[in-house]
Design a protein around this motif. Structure first.
Motif, PDB file in Angstrom:
ATOM      1  N   TRP A  37      27.289  -5.977   0.745  1.00  0.00           N
ATOM      2  CA  TRP A  37      26.742  -5.701  -0.578  1.00  0.00           C
ATOM      3  C   TRP A  37      25.877  -6.866  -1.053  1.00  0.00           C
ATOM      4  O   TRP A  37      26.104  -8.021  -0.684  1.00  0.00           O
ATOM      5  CB  TRP A  37      27.862  -5.469  -1.585  1.00  0.00           C
ATOM      6  CG  TRP A  37      28.595  -4.179  -1.392  1.00  0.00           C
ATOM      7  CD1 TRP A  37      28.385  -3.250  -0.406  1.00  0.00           C
ATOM      8  CD2 TRP A  37      29.674  -3.688  -2.195  1.00  0.00           C
ATOM      9  NE1 TRP A  37      29.271  -2.192  -0.548  1.00  0.00           N
ATOM     10  CE2 TRP A  37      30.062  -2.445  -1.642  1.00  0.00           C
ATOM     11  CE3 TRP A  37      30.343  -4.161  -3.322  1.00  0.00           C
ATOM     12  CZ2 TRP A  37      31.101  -1.675  -2.180  1.00  0.00           C
ATOM     13  CZ3 TRP A  37      31.363  -3.415  -3.867  1.00  0.00           C
ATOM     14  CH2 TRP A  37      31.742  -2.179  -3.308  1.00  0.00           C
ATOM     15  N   ASP A  93      22.112  -5.502 -11.577  1.00  0.00           N
ATOM     16  CA  ASP A  93      23.265  -5.114 -12.390  1.00  0.00           C
ATOM     17  C   ASP A  93      22.910  -5.454 -13.838  1.00  0.00           C
ATOM     18  O   ASP A  93      22.803  -6.626 -14.216  1.00  0.00           O
ATOM     19  CB  ASP A  93      24.511  -5.897 -11.932  1.00  0.00           C
ATOM     20  CG  ASP A  93      25.767  -5.484 -12.697  1.00  0.00           C
ATOM     21  OD1 ASP A  93      25.728  -5.490 -13.941  1.00  0.00           O
ATOM     22  OD2 ASP A  93      26.787  -5.164 -12.049  1.00  0.00           O
ATOM     23  N   TYR A 149      24.896  -1.863  -5.331  1.00  0.00           N
ATOM     24  CA  TYR A 149      24.857  -3.173  -4.690  1.00  0.00           C
ATOM     25  C   TYR A 149      24.333  -3.088  -3.258  1.00  0.00           C
ATOM     26  O   TYR A 149      25.019  -3.427  -2.289  1.00  0.00           O
ATOM     27  CB  TYR A 149      26.246  -3.816  -4.730  1.00  0.00           C
ATOM     28  CG  TYR A 149      26.770  -3.995  -6.141  1.00  0.00           C
ATOM     29  CD1 TYR A 149      25.935  -4.457  -7.163  1.00  0.00           C
ATOM     30  CD2 TYR A 149      28.097  -3.706  -6.464  1.00  0.00           C
ATOM     31  CE1 TYR A 149      26.403  -4.622  -8.456  1.00  0.00           C
ATOM     32  CE2 TYR A 149      28.567  -3.875  -7.751  1.00  0.00           C
ATOM     33  CZ  TYR A 149      27.720  -4.328  -8.751  1.00  0.00           C
ATOM     34  OH  TYR A 149      28.194  -4.492 -10.029  1.00  0.00           O
ATOM     35  N   VAL A 203      24.647  -8.148  -4.842  1.00  0.00           N
ATOM     36  CA  VAL A 203      24.629  -8.012  -6.306  1.00  0.00           C
ATOM     37  C   VAL A 203      23.396  -8.745  -6.813  1.00  0.00           C
ATOM     38  O   VAL A 203      23.242  -9.953  -6.580  1.00  0.00           O
ATOM     39  CB  VAL A 203      25.898  -8.614  -6.947  1.00  0.00           C
ATOM     40  CG1 VAL A 203      25.806  -8.546  -8.476  1.00  0.00           C
ATOM     41  CG2 VAL A 203      27.135  -7.882  -6.454  1.00  0.00           C
TER      42      VAL A 203
END
Length: 744
Positions: free
Chosen positions: A388, A345, A327, A390
């Protein structure tokens, strides 16, 4: 400093080049398209996605529009694109030829019937007639209004529910039947009207800052393979390569420049992000991307895993272990300059792409937000100056066909939840990188050569048929190189045909791995584009281009080709199982099953369940022609656990039924009741609760939740099926083997 969890959604909008090069280059002439998917997905998937987003201005996202898609949309908007489906739709019913009628009956139900056909009573009525009575009956019995209604409904059903409040569309939906040619012409006009709004709406939302629009190499080629087909051996060293090595690295800047120019013209600014086709990257392609001016690219977690020599394990809830590696953006460092890269992801992207459509919209939206909230909590446990990011990146069109109302209730529930979650912030990739430039570095030579599919290129090269296609392409490319006088300025037809043939989609469908009922058309289109190169150069056409690359017929045994979400009702819906693995049982080689009442076995999975289907000879009844009990027994290779032998009498001492198993699901075929057990110490079996579903009607269908088996993601299992009566072994299948299963 406490940061929210930043989330970047990237929706990839792409269709192959369906336009035949034989249709001429004049803009004013009509263009011959082989398939209708640009037009139909254009009315169903591209505009509604961002119109729903626009209602939630705090949420920012990224959309990738492939240049070849934009060009095809523009042909339809101009009214110059005609595909066989559209031509039939605009033909007076009384003038339809016999060939057209056969085509309509065969292809005008090309849609997910649960979501696009069943909700419309008249369309569903015609579909059920074809399914239950057959194509020949329809051909013999249908009258002109039946054809006219089907032509109308095939086009109406693909109009997104977001537009159903349009007065004309609402009238047609209510009308239901007795559609005239005039109605069908108006439906086509409505399609063009929706298509014409797509690019302006993207441009407008990019200018307001809610959207970032990115691009892809011109016709969606796999850039690492254009640079060198030998790059296929980086991930798979023993890969069988084409006879001729394709090495045309000079085509890479051509694809990038054409994408850049088209983007600037349509969006009035320079692009920042590049979606490399199929998220395929390699060290060789980076300098060209940097030199063209792109600031960031995206790829898959598998590529990062190979690059870092780190396999991303997940816990039982599906959350990544060592999330701080995935991430974050990385800086790709090259002598030509630097480039940012984000890695998606894979699991979260796949949940949207392949699984949430089978759940209720609110439940699915809550599940996704729950995963993101869990990651946000992990971020708090890993305090850092760098927040982070994602990345959830996936195909933005095909998945919605499996969602109720084309995903509208899911997206609305998701955006509603995200708008009220203070710990989650949706951003475009460029926004995040501008505010938080990447601090982690990957040196150019470290970057793995691979794609989103297992971090390799096996989907596009290595198979005998795929390799033959590369050899055909190499010969055509060399022929063009032998004509230095044929420049893009004075012979655009040759170059456009080359770019089209270099697209990734043809190789996707060739050989093993993927199949559709349009494989033969993809084969034909690829050869037509190559044909166009030779024709534009006045060179003789190689005779092999007049023959298909492979025989296109239904295959018998094959492994699963994608996730499935069947309705467990024992009816064996053909669409529900079309991507399942298949094993022929009845009449197979060997002694055991030559007269088997079980004809074939289907198996598949999604993120929620493992699915199994058995087809029987017609008229078979459990307890009479068939033993009363079916036993599913799971074997876990190379895993230390309690295991037990099959709890039946008279089990022969032969593999695989003499193995020790860990889980056992017994299904009584007479009552469809189940008993689930788990192996314990001293070869005992202990009862366990199961949420498995069983349906037995014309076939047997079973769904077993992964939660029953309690196995981690990415884990291999093996399954055997045993038929029994009164606790005694009767038979097993498939013969001499186990069904291989990989938990997603």
């Amino acid at each position: 400093m406490s940061h929210p969890l930043y989330v970047a959604f990237i929706w990839h909008q792409h269709q192959p080049l369906y336009k035949s090069p034989d249709s001429g280059v004049s803009v004013s002439s009509s263009q011959k398209y082989r398939l209708p998917w640009v037009r139909l997905h254009g009315t169903k998937d591209y505009l509604d996605l961002i119109l729903i987003l626009e209602k939630y201005p705090k949420l920012h996202q990224t959309v990738n529009l492939v240049p070849s898609l934009i060009l095809q949309l523009e042909d339809y908007i101009a009214g110059t694109a005609f595909d066989p489906y559209l031509t039939a739709s605009l033909t007076p019913a009384e003038q339809l030829t016999q060939q057209q009628r056969e085509f309509i009956i065969q292809h005008f139900f090309d849609a997910n019937h649960h979501t696009l056909i069943d909700p419309h009573p008249r369309y569903s009525e015609l579909y059920q007639q074809r399914q239950e009575k057959g194509q020949s009956w329809c051909l013999a019995n249908w009258e002109l209004p039946d054809y006219s209604d089907l032509l109308a409904w095939h086009n109406l059903a693909w109009i997104d529910p977001l537009f159903w409040d349009d007065p004309e569309i609402a009238t047609w939906l209510k009308q239901g039947r007795n559609f005239s040619l005039s109605d069908r012409q108006r439906i086509y006009s409505k399609q063009r009207e929706i298509l014409s709004r797509i690019i302006p709406q993207h441009r407008k939302m990019q200018e307001t800052g809610q959207l970032e629009v990115t691009t892809t190499p011109y016709t969606h080629p796999i850039l690492p393979l254009l640079a060198d087909t030998n790059s296929g051996q980086v991930a798979v060293p023993l890969m069988t390569l084409p006879n001729s090595r394709f090495q045309w690295v000079e085509d890479i800047p051509r694809h990038l420049q054409k994408a850049w120019d088209l983007y600037q013209d349509r969006f009035g600014q320079e692009p920042r992000g590049l979606w490399p086709s199929e998220q395929s990257v390699s060290p060789e392609i980076l300098p060209y991307i940097i030199k063209q001016g792109f600031k960031w690219i995206c790829s898959d977690e598998a590529v990062l895993g190979w690059t870092k020599q780190h396999f991303f394990h997940r816990d039982g809830a599906g959350n990544v272990q060592e999330p701080e590696l995935l991430y974050r953006p990385y800086r790709l460092e090259t002598p030509a300059g630097d480039l940012a890269i984000v890695f998606r992801d894979h699991r979260l992207s796949d949940l949207i792409g392949f699984t949430y459509g089978a759940m209720s919209p609110k439940q699915a939206a809550a599940d996704l937000v729950g995963h993101l909230q869990a990651i946000a909590k992990m971020q708090k446990d890993h305090p850092s100056e760098q927040p982070w990011l994602v990345t959830i990146a996936l195909d933005g069109e095909n998945c919605w066909e499996f969602y109720p109302e084309d995903g509208k209730p899911f997206l609305e529930a998701l955006y509603q939840n995200l708008s009220h979650e203070p710990h989650l912030k949706l951003v475009t990739v460029s926004e995040f990188i501008a505010q938080f430039p990447p601090t982690a570095t990957i040196h150019q030579e470290q970057l793995h050569s691979g794609s989103w599919v297992d971090g390799s290129f096996t989907t596009w090269i290595g198979d005998p048929v795929k390799n033959r296609a590369w050899d055909y392409l190499t010969h055509a490319r060399e022929t063009l190189a032998n004509h230095p006088e044929a420049t893009e300025e004075n012979n655009p037809a040759a170059w456009e045909a080359l770019y089209a043939a270099e697209g990734s989609d043809w190789f996707w469908w060739f050989g093993e791995g993927h199949s559709s009922n349009q494989d033969a058309i993809f084969d034909q289109l690829f050869r037509e584009h190559l044909f166009g190169i030779y024709k534009a150069l006045n060179e003789p056409i190689p005779p092999y281009l007049r023959q298909p690359l492979e025989v296109h017929e239904a295959r018998a045994d094959h492994i699963p080709e994608g996730f499935i979400h069947p309705v467990i009702d024992g009816k064996g819906d053909e669409q529900d199982w079309d991507k399942a693995g298949r094993i022929e049982i009845g009449g197979a080689r060997g002694t055991m099953h030559n007269s088997s009442v079980v004809q074939r076995l289907w198996y598949g999975l999604d993120h929620l369940n493992f699915y199994l289907r058995l087809d029987f000879k017609s008229g078979v009844a459990p307890g009479r022609d068939l033993p009363a009990d079916l036993n599913l027994l799971w074997f876990y290779p190379n895993k230390t656990m309690n295991n037990s032998p099959i709890p039946l009498a008279d089990v022969p001492d032969i593999a695989p039924v003499n193995y020790l198993f860990h889980h056992h699901l017994e299904i009584n075929l007479l009552t469809q009741s189940i008993q689930f057990r788990e192996a314990a110490e001293h070869f005992q079996w202990h009862p366990r609760f199961s949420r498995a579903q069983v349906g037995f009607n014309t076939c047997l269908e079973v769904a077993v939740p992964w939660a029953d088996l309690q196995v981690p993601p990415d884990y291999p299992l093996r399954l055997t099926l045993v038929l029994s009566d009164e606790g005694c072994f009767r038979n097993y299948l498939p013969e001499n083997t186990l069904i291989p299963i990989d938990v997603p």
